[in-house]
Design an enzyme around this catalytic site. Structure first.
Site: not given
Ligand SMILES: NC(=O)c1ccc[n+]([C@@H]2O[C@H](COP(=O)([O-])OP(=O)(O)OC[C@H]3O[C@@H](n4cnc5c(N)ncnc54)[C@H](O)[C@@H]3O)[C@@H](O)[C@H]2O)c1
Length: 308
Positions: A117, A174
Site C-alpha cells: 500500500v 497510481h
Molecule cells: N496505495 C494507495 O492507494 C495509498 C493510499 C493511501 C496511503 N498510501 C500510503 O500508505 C502509507 C501509509 O499511510 P498512512 O496514512 O497510514 O501513514 P501514517 O504515517 O499514518 O502511518 C505509517 C506508519 O508506518 C509506521 N512505520 C514506519 N516505518 C516502519 C517500519 N520500518 N516498520 C513498521 N512500521 C513502520 C509508522 O510508525 C506509522 O505508524 C504512505 O506511504 C501513504 O502514502 C497509499
C-alpha cells in the site's frame, strides 16, 4: 487465515478494523516500529467487539516473531504525502523502509500473499517483490480499487445516483499516468459517454487522478485512509475467501496487453494464490497506448530504485 498488517498508522489501523469487523481473518497481527502504538490500537479495537459483535482476534506488536506464518501481509509502513508533495517525493525514504519490512516478511512469512500500500505504490510493489523474492503472483499493490472507487463516487455525485449503480475502472499507474476507461464505465447499465459530454468526462477523470492530492490539501497533514482501507479490505477479502473476484490491482505482467516484466495496474482475478490471472479487457489503440506508456514510466522509475 493469519493476516499481518505492517504499519499501524491511519491506513494500517483502519484496514485492521475493517478486516476484523468483516471477519476475514482468524487472527490479525498489527506491527509498527512505534512502541505501544499497535498494542494500544489493537486493545481499543478489541474493546469495541462487544458492541460491534466481532471476534476480538487482533493483536499489536513490535516484534516480527509474532507475525510468523502469515497467509496475507499488508504493507502500509512508510511516510504519507504532505501538501505540495507528489507520491514520487516519497520514493527514497519509503524505499529504505520497504527494504527492511520486505526482508522480515520474506524470513517470517515465506508463503504469504503480499499487498503493498505504501507510496509510490507501483515502485514499492516492485521493490517488495524484488526483496522478498516471492513468486510475482504473490506480490501485488493496491491502487486501482481506490482510484476506481473515487471515479465511481465522482460519477455518482455528478449524476445524482447511488454509487452502487456506477461501474467504472481505472488502470495504469497510481499517479498522473492513471488511465480512466470511458468505454467501460456504465451508470445503471447505460454507457457513461451517453450521459455526460466530453468535457464533463475529462473533468471527472482529472478529479480522480488528483483524488489523493485533493484530500491531502484538505487534511493539511497526512493523506486519505477511509477509502484506501476499504479498498485494501476488499482485496484481503477476495484473497482470504478465494473468491476469484476481478479487481484492478498493481500486478506483474507477462505479455498481457503487450506489456511484460513490469508492475502496472490491470484487472486481476484474486484468490488464495494471489493474482491468479490478469484479465484482458478489449482496449482500443489509444487506451492500449496509454496503458503501455504508464508501464514504461513505472519501469524507468523502478530502474532508478537500484541507485537509491
Ligand atoms: N496505495 C494507495 O492507494 C495509498 C493510499 C493511501 C496511503 N498510501 C500510503 O500508505 C502509507 C501509509 O499511510 P498512512 O496514512 O497510514 O501513514 P501514517 O504515517 O499514518 O502511518 C505509517 C506508519 O508506518 C509506521 N512505520 C514506519 N516505518 C516502519 C517500519 N520500518 N516498520 C513498521 N512500521 C513502520 C509508522 O510508525 C506509522 O505508524 C504512505 O506511504 C501513504 O502514502 C497509499
Amino acid at each position: 487465515m493469519r493476516v499481518t498488517i505492517v504499519g499501524a498508522g491511519f491506513v494500517g489501523a483502519t484496514t485492521a478494523m475493517r478486516v476484523v469487523q468483516q471477519g476475514q481473518a482468524d487472527e490479525l497481527v498489527m506491527i509498527d516500529i512505534v512502541e505501544g502504538l499497535p498494542q494500544g490500537l489493537a486493545l481499543d479495537m478489541r474493546e469495541s467487539s462487544p458492541v460491534e459483535g466481532f471476534e476480538p482476534n487482533i493483536h499489536g506488536t513490535n516484534d516480527y516473531a509474532d507475525t510468523a506464518g502469515s497467509d496475507i501481509v499488508v504493507i502500509t509502513a512508510g511516510l504519507p504525502r504532505q501538501p505540495g508533495m507528489s507520491r514520487m517525493d516519497l520514493l527514497e525514504k519509503n524505499a529504505g523502509i520497504m527494504r527492511g519490512v520486505a526482508q522480515e516478511v520474506r524470513d517470517r512469512s515465506p508463503e504469504a500473499v503480499v499487498i503493498v500500500v505504501s507510496n509510490p505504490l507501483d515502485e514499492m510493489t516492485f521493490l517488495a517483490a524484488q526483496v522478498t523474492g516471492f513468486p510475482k503472483a504473490r506480490v501485488m499493490g493496491m491502487a486501482g480499487v481506490l482510484d476506481s472507487a473515487r471515479l465511481r463516487y465522482f460519477i455518482a455525485e455528478e449524476l445524482d445516483v447511488s454509487p452502487s449503480s456506477v461501474e467504472a475502472i481505472t488502470l495504469g499507474s497510481h499517479g498522473d499516468a492513471m488511465l480512466a476507461l470511458p468505454r467501460h464505465a456504465t451508470v445503471g447499465g447505460k454507457p457513461l459517454s451517453e450521459l455526460v459530454d466530453e468535457a464533463t468526462l475529462e473533468r471527472l477523470f482529472q478529479r480522480t487522478r488528483d483524488g489523493g492530492a485533493e484530500i491531502v490539501g484538505l487534511l493539511k497533514k497526512g493523506s486519505a485512509y477511509y477509502a484506501p482501507s476499504a479498498s485494501v479490505a476488499q482485496m484481503v477479502g477476495a484473497i482470504a475467501g478465494d473468491t476469484k473476484t476481478v479487481l484492478p490491482v498493481c500486478a506483474w505482467t507477462t505479455g498481457e496487453y503487450g506489456i511484460s516484466d513490469v508492475y502496472v495496474g490491470v484487472p486481476a482475478r484474486l484468490g488464495r494464490g494471489g493474482v491468479e490471472a490478469i484479465e484482458e479487457l478489449d482496449l482500443n489503440e489509444e487506451e492500449l497506448a496509454g496503458l503501455r506508456q504508464a508501464a514504461e514510466g513505472i519501469r524507468s522509475k523502478c530502474a532508478d530504485l537500484a541507485n537509491l
